[in-house]
Design an enzyme around this catalytic site. Structure first.
Site, PDB file in Angstrom:
ATOM      1  CE  LYS A 204     -10.954  -5.180  -3.132  1.00  0.00           C
ATOM      2  NZ  LYS A 204     -10.241  -4.594  -2.000  1.00  0.00           N
ATOM      3  CB  SER A 405      -7.560  -2.907  -0.506  1.00  0.00           C
ATOM      4  OG  SER A 405      -7.720  -3.999  -1.377  1.00  0.00           O
TER       5      SER A 405
END
Length: 625
Positions: A204, A405
């Site tokens: 991430k 996401s």
């Protein structure tokens, strides 16, 4: 008895008000009659003028290629009045409708692609247009492409034509995929800003520019894997369309300096020698060639033709019958309401609910082009889609350029997920940022103090160092949100949370890579999603397509016209202008300064959030140029 001064004033005001009221009604009646006359003329005036045989469709796409238009009429009007630039955009759905309608139109003899002014458009969108050009060709009609020059995106569409021509002074610029990012750790340390990051997901990497001076090994690995796959697909598509031997394109790029020297600096000749184009022609030479192939139009001093916008006006949607409801989920995801071109958790969920409650809509297609955003906003949308399926209406997700996401989160409550092979998806991970500026105010001699009844009362104050307990609290929430994400993904994909975690951790994948890892069901485009929805809803024939979009109230329209809807944009512009003003005197190029302002502006918005923190499912990713 004489009249008082007040009675004269009251009488005068009443007379004036009656005059205004009568003038208003007269004006409204006149406008109403004018509209009626225009409608009657349109209905009984013979309709649109016939095109004539062998009319060529000129696909002149001017402006940014978008999934959903976001500009308002007020923006265009204000820009025009102030002498500013009016930003044009072309909706993907309109391009597909025009090409598919023209393919069936006996008066359309072929098409000419003129893509000089086409801007933007990610890989999935460009592949959608290419597929539509292929469908047009399958009807037996020829397609010619011409450009003064081609950038990488324009050329990706042009290669689907039967013949590709280039101006003799033009070039084909193919520079590959990938990009460099700016990293601000040292710069933020110098000014005293501390960015506290809480996240779950090794890959991430959204916040890395604010906490590091370069990419982490995990981020570099993921980017290389992603870009190499996208570039390999691009090369294969060019070589297949242009009938080039495998490896020829990369060989030409690697040897470009020598090829340019051999052609004495003539880039157009380099493109011709490399078989990237079929010939070199000026625009007037193209006009002569197309006139010989089609029908001469003496009035226009050209060949018989109809341009994109004029032909789009001839394409009428079906107005009756069972329908597929299409909800556009385009842009970043926020919690509340958002205008077209953005996703509001509340407003987009409301659109899904409208589709569910409409008895004429038998299935829903969610078209996703989003890098994500608020986890809460994403869940609002996912839940409405879940309820839609429970109500017996099939839901099919069509992934566009990016569905990562939060964009992946909203895709999970569906009967089928269809992604383009070049879609960027995945990025199953969660993070939160909490910037503090206590070192900045120390340098300025500013102090902050006060009393609260609990330690939480001032825990979200960016003027003080972050309380470790607050960081622990946020990290716990982020961990829980990630567990929710993986659990919901596991249920949707009929697998386990551990297997989702193995391909999650914030890592992004292409659509093809995601299918291999079980994150999507099918590889295909928007048309495939419409067909899948019709099939699942057992709809016969060609279904009606209804775009479920936000209706703006009259009051909102008035507020929008006077600038209420642009307040946030104005504030962002003010911040940007101030930041650019401080960067440009330092010798920083304007383009670089703008990029820096965009990055730091996002961090500024995070600091300005009323909530002390927000769980974000956002991917710092976009479809490459």
């Amino acid at each position: 008895m004489s009249r008082s001064v007040f009675s004269y004033v009251r009488g005068g005001f009443a007379w004036f008000w009656n005059a205004v009221d009568k003038s208003r009604r007269a004006s409204m009646n006149f406008l109403f009659l004018l509209v009626v006359v225009l409608l009657i003329a349109a209905m009984f005036g013979g309709g649109v003028k016939p095109l004539g045989d062998k009319t060529m469709l000129v696909l002149n796409l001017e402006g940014s290629l978008v999934e959903q238009s976001s500009g308002s009429s007020r923006d265009a009007l204000m820009a025009g009045l102030s002498g500013g630039e009016v930003h044009k955009s072309v909706q993907l759905r309109d391009v597909l409708n025009v090409l598919d309608a023209a393919a069936k139109d006996p008066q359309i003899g072929g098409a000419v692609l003129v893509l000089d002014e086409m801007q933007g458009g990610g890989q999935a969108m460009l592949r959608e247009i290419g597929a539509a050009v292929d469908r047009f060709k399958a009807s037996g009609k020829k397609v010619v492409a011409w450009g003064s020059s081609y950038n990488q995106r324009q050329y990706q569409v042009a290669i689907h034509a039967d013949e590709v021509y280039l101006h003799p002074m033009g070039a084909v610029f193919l520079d590959g995929f990938g990009k460099y990012r700016n990293y601000y750790r040292d710069a933020l340390d110098k000014v005293g800003v501390t960015v506290n990051l809480m996240k779950v997901g090794t890959y991430k990497s959204f916040a890395e520019p604010f906490i590091a001076n370069g990419p982490s090994p995990a981020a570099a690995e993921a980017d290389a894997f992603l870009y190499n796959d996208l570039w390999a697909r691009y090369i294969a598509q060019v070589e297949q369309s242009r009938k080039m031997p495998e490896g020829a394109l990369m060989k030409a790029i690697d040897n470009l300096p020598a090829l340019v020297a051999e052609a004495k600096g003539n880039l157009a000749q380099v493109a011709l020698d490399a078989k990237l184009v079929d010939g070199l022609k000026t625009k007037d030479e193209l006009r002569v060639m197309m006139t010989k192939r089609g029908v001469d139009d003496p009035a226009a001093k050209s060949f018989r033709q109809v341009n994109f916008h004029d032909y789009l006006a001839r394409v009428f949607p079906k107005l009756t019958g069972d329908a597929i409801g299409v909800v556009m989920a385009v842009g970043e995801i926020s919690d509340g309401d958002a205008p077209a071109g953005q996703i509001g958790g509340a407003s987009t969920a409301r659109l899904v609910r409208m589709a569910r409650e409409d008895s004429s809509i038998k299935a829903v297609v969610l078209r996703v082009d989003s890098p994500g955003g608020s986890a809460f906003g994403s869940e609002l949308i996912r839940r409405e889609l879940e309820l839609t399926r429970a109500a017996g209406k099939p839901v099919v997700v069509s992934m566009g350029n990016v569905a990562a996401s939060g964009g992946y989160w909203i895709s999970m409550a569906s009967d089928e997920v269809i992604a383009d092979p070049a879609t960027i998806t995945g990025s199953i991970g969660v993070f939160a940022l909490f910037p503090t500026v206590d070192k900045v105010i120390d340098k300025l001699g500013i102090h902050t103090a006060g009393q609260t009844t609990t330690w939480l009362g001032d825990a979200g104050n960016p003027l003080r160092p972050m309380d470790p307990r607050f960081g622990q609290l946020i990290q716990g929430v982020i961990g829980h949100t990630y567990e929710e994400f993986t659990a919901k993904a596991a249920k949707a994909r009929k697998t386990t949370a551990d297997k989702i975690d193995a391909v999650g951790q914030g890592r992004v994948w292409t659509g093809a890579q995601a299918q291999e890892r079980g994150l999507v069901d099918t590889l295909g485009g928007y048309q495939d999603a419409l067909k899948a929805a019709a099939r699942r809803a057992k709809m016969s024939g060609e279904p009606r397509i209804v775009y479920i979009e936000r209706e703006v109230s009259r009051f909102d329209k008035v507020l929008e016209f006077f600038g209420a809807s642009t307040a946030k944009a104005a504030a962002a512009k003010a911040f940007g202008d101030q930041a650019r003003a401080s960067l440009l005197p330092a010798g920083m190029p304007a383009g670089v300064a703008t990029e820096v302002v965009q990055d730091l502006g996002w961090l500024n918005e995070m600091t300005a959030q009323r909530k002390p923190f927000m769980a974000l499912t956002h991917c710092l990713c976009s479809s490459p140029d």
